[in-house]
Design a protein around this motif. Structure first.
Motif, PDB file in Angstrom:
ATOM      1  N   TRP A   1      16.549 -56.100   4.705  1.00  0.00           N
ATOM      2  CA  TRP A   1      17.184 -54.910   5.234  1.00  0.00           C
ATOM      3  C   TRP A   1      16.341 -54.361   6.387  1.00  0.00           C
ATOM      4  O   TRP A   1      15.136 -54.263   6.284  1.00  0.00           O
ATOM      5  CB  TRP A   1      17.301 -53.828   4.153  1.00  0.00           C
ATOM      6  N   ILE A   2      17.021 -54.022   7.452  1.00  0.00           N
ATOM      7  CA  ILE A   2      16.348 -53.433   8.601  1.00  0.00           C
ATOM      8  C   ILE A   2      16.944 -52.042   8.825  1.00  0.00           C
ATOM      9  O   ILE A   2      18.154 -51.900   8.947  1.00  0.00           O
ATOM     10  CB  ILE A   2      16.548 -54.289   9.873  1.00  0.00           C
ATOM     11  N   ILE A   3      16.086 -51.031   8.852  1.00  0.00           N
ATOM     12  CA  ILE A   3      16.561 -49.662   9.060  1.00  0.00           C
ATOM     13  C   ILE A   3      16.428 -49.343  10.544  1.00  0.00           C
ATOM     14  O   ILE A   3      15.343 -49.416  11.113  1.00  0.00           O
ATOM     15  CB  ILE A   3      15.748 -48.668   8.213  1.00  0.00           C
ATOM     16  N   LEU A   4      17.542 -48.999  11.127  1.00  0.00           N
ATOM     17  CA  LEU A   4      17.551 -48.664  12.555  1.00  0.00           C
ATOM     18  C   LEU A   4      17.532 -47.140  12.693  1.00  0.00           C
ATOM     19  O   LEU A   4      18.351 -46.445  12.128  1.00  0.00           O
ATOM     20  CB  LEU A   4      18.798 -49.221  13.228  1.00  0.00           C
ATOM     21  N   VAL A   5      16.571 -46.653  13.469  1.00  0.00           N
ATOM     22  CA  VAL A   5      16.463 -45.226  13.747  1.00  0.00           C
ATOM     23  C   VAL A   5      16.460 -45.002  15.256  1.00  0.00           C
ATOM     24  O   VAL A   5      16.525 -45.941  16.027  1.00  0.00           O
ATOM     25  CB  VAL A   5      15.189 -44.627  13.086  1.00  0.00           C
ATOM     26  N   LYS A   6      16.317 -43.765  15.697  1.00  0.00           N
ATOM     27  CA  LYS A   6      16.393 -43.401  17.104  1.00  0.00           C
ATOM     28  C   LYS A   6      15.378 -44.155  17.960  1.00  0.00           C
ATOM     29  O   LYS A   6      15.661 -44.500  19.107  1.00  0.00           O
ATOM     30  CB  LYS A   6      16.172 -41.893  17.244  1.00  0.00           C
ATOM     31  N   ASP A   7      14.224 -44.462  17.366  1.00  0.00           N
ATOM     32  CA  ASP A   7      13.174 -45.109  18.151  1.00  0.00           C
ATOM     33  C   ASP A   7      13.490 -46.562  18.497  1.00  0.00           C
ATOM     34  O   ASP A   7      12.996 -47.075  19.497  1.00  0.00           O
ATOM     35  CB  ASP A   7      11.848 -45.077  17.383  1.00  0.00           C
ATOM     36  N   ASN A   8      14.307 -47.267  17.659  1.00  0.00           N
ATOM     37  CA  ASN A   8      14.509 -48.696  17.928  1.00  0.00           C
ATOM     38  C   ASN A   8      15.931 -49.061  18.341  1.00  0.00           C
ATOM     39  O   ASN A   8      16.213 -50.225  18.595  1.00  0.00           O
ATOM     40  CB  ASN A   8      14.089 -49.533  16.728  1.00  0.00           C
TER      41      ASN A   8
ATOM     42  N   GLU B   1      18.296 -46.831  20.617  1.00  0.00           N
ATOM     43  CA  GLU B   1      18.737 -45.600  21.266  1.00  0.00           C
ATOM     44  C   GLU B   1      20.173 -45.674  21.761  1.00  0.00           C
ATOM     45  O   GLU B   1      20.899 -44.680  21.722  1.00  0.00           O
ATOM     46  CB  GLU B   1      17.801 -45.286  22.438  1.00  0.00           C
ATOM     47  N   GLU B   2      20.540 -46.805  22.210  1.00  0.00           N
ATOM     48  CA  GLU B   2      21.872 -46.962  22.793  1.00  0.00           C
ATOM     49  C   GLU B   2      22.975 -46.672  21.775  1.00  0.00           C
ATOM     50  O   GLU B   2      23.877 -45.860  22.025  1.00  0.00           O
ATOM     51  CB  GLU B   2      22.000 -48.400  23.316  1.00  0.00           C
ATOM     52  N   LYS B   3      22.943 -47.286  20.604  1.00  0.00           N
ATOM     53  CA  LYS B   3      23.947 -47.060  19.556  1.00  0.00           C
ATOM     54  C   LYS B   3      23.826 -45.660  18.981  1.00  0.00           C
ATOM     55  O   LYS B   3      24.821 -45.045  18.613  1.00  0.00           O
ATOM     56  CB  LYS B   3      23.820 -48.090  18.424  1.00  0.00           C
ATOM     57  N   TRP B   4      22.606 -45.167  18.921  1.00  0.00           N
ATOM     58  CA  TRP B   4      22.380 -43.833  18.380  1.00  0.00           C
ATOM     59  C   TRP B   4      23.102 -42.787  19.236  1.00  0.00           C
ATOM     60  O   TRP B   4      23.779 -41.913  18.699  1.00  0.00           O
ATOM     61  CB  TRP B   4      20.881 -43.564  18.339  1.00  0.00           C
ATOM     62  N   ALA B   5      22.949 -42.899  20.476  1.00  0.00           N
ATOM     63  CA  ALA B   5      23.588 -41.940  21.393  1.00  0.00           C
ATOM     64  C   ALA B   5      25.105 -42.018  21.284  1.00  0.00           C
ATOM     65  O   ALA B   5      25.800 -40.987  21.319  1.00  0.00           O
ATOM     66  CB  ALA B   5      23.145 -42.207  22.818  1.00  0.00           C
TER      67      ALA B   5
ATOM     68  N   SER C   1      29.523 -37.957  17.318  1.00  0.00           N
ATOM     69  CA  SER C   1      30.364 -37.589  16.162  1.00  0.00           C
ATOM     70  C   SER C   1      29.809 -36.370  15.435  1.00  0.00           C
ATOM     71  O   SER C   1      30.518 -35.733  14.680  1.00  0.00           O
ATOM     72  CB  SER C   1      30.486 -38.761  15.199  1.00  0.00           C
ATOM     73  N   GLY C   2      28.556 -36.036  15.623  1.00  0.00           N
ATOM     74  CA  GLY C   2      27.961 -34.851  15.025  1.00  0.00           C
ATOM     75  C   GLY C   2      27.410 -35.087  13.623  1.00  0.00           C
ATOM     76  O   GLY C   2      26.987 -34.146  12.960  1.00  0.00           O
TER      77      GLY C   2
END
Length: 151
Positions: free
Chosen positions: A56-63, A65-69, A74-75
Motif C-alpha cells: 500500500w502506498i499512501i499519497l499525500v500533498k507532498d508526493n 500535488e497534481e491530483k491533490w489540487a 471538491s472540498g
C-alpha cells in the motif's frame, strides 16, 4: 414269566429315556449389548491459506500535488491509498483464495454434520433392535418349560 419281566424292563427303560430327554431344559440365549464403534470419517485436507503481500502506498500533498489540487476543489479532506498493478492482482487473488478456503471449510462442516447425524440414527436403530431382541428373549425365558410346551 421271563418274557414278561424283559418286557417290563424294556418298557421302563423306554419310559425313563423319554422322561429324561424331555426334562432337560435348553440353554438360554444370552443377549449382550456391546457398543458399536463409529466408522472413521475420511475428509480431504483443506488447503492452507497463504495470502500474498499487498503493498500500500499512501499519497499525500507532498508526493502527488497534481491530483491533490484536482480533487481539492471538491472540498473534502483527501488522502490517497494506492496499490500497484501487481499489488492489486495479489489483492484480488487473495480474496479468491479466501473464498475458496471458506467454501472448503463449509463443505467439511457439512460433511461432519451429515456424518454424525447418520451415525447417530444408525446407533439408535441398532440399539432399538438389540432392545427388542432382549425383550423377546426375556419373555421366552419367563414362560418356563411348561409354558413353552403349551405354546
Amino acid at each position: 414269566m421271563v418274557k414278561r419281566s424283559i418286557a417290563n424292563v424294556l418298557g421302563c427303560l423306554i419310559i425313563l429315556s423319554i422322561i429324561s430327554g424331555c426334562s432337560s431344559m435348553p440353554k438360554q440365549i444370552v443377549v449382550s449389548a456391546e457398543p458399536i464403534e463409529k466408522p472413521k470419517l475420511i475428509l480431504p485436507k483443506s488447503d492452507e491459506l497463504d495470502l500474498r503481500d499487498v503493498e500500500w502506498i499512501i499519497l499525500v500533498k507532498d508526493n502527488w500535488e497534481e491530483k491533490w489540487a484536482e480533487l481539492e476543489k471538491s472540498g473534502e479532506a483527501l488522502a490517497f491509498f494506492a496499490v500497484s498493478d501487481s499489488g492489486y492482482e495479489s489483492l484480488g487473488l487473495n480474496y479468491s483464495d479466501l473464498r475458496a478456503f471458506i467454501q472448503q471449510q463449509d463443505a467439511i462442516i457439512t460433511a461432519y454434520k451429515s456424518y454424525y447425524q447418520e451415525s447417530e440414527d444408525a446407533f439408535d436403530e441398532a440399539n432399538a433392535e438389540v432392545e427388542e431382541e432382549f425383550d423377546e428373549q426375556s419373555e421366552e425365558s419367563e414362560k418356563g418349560f411348561f409354558g413353552k410346551l403349551l405354546d
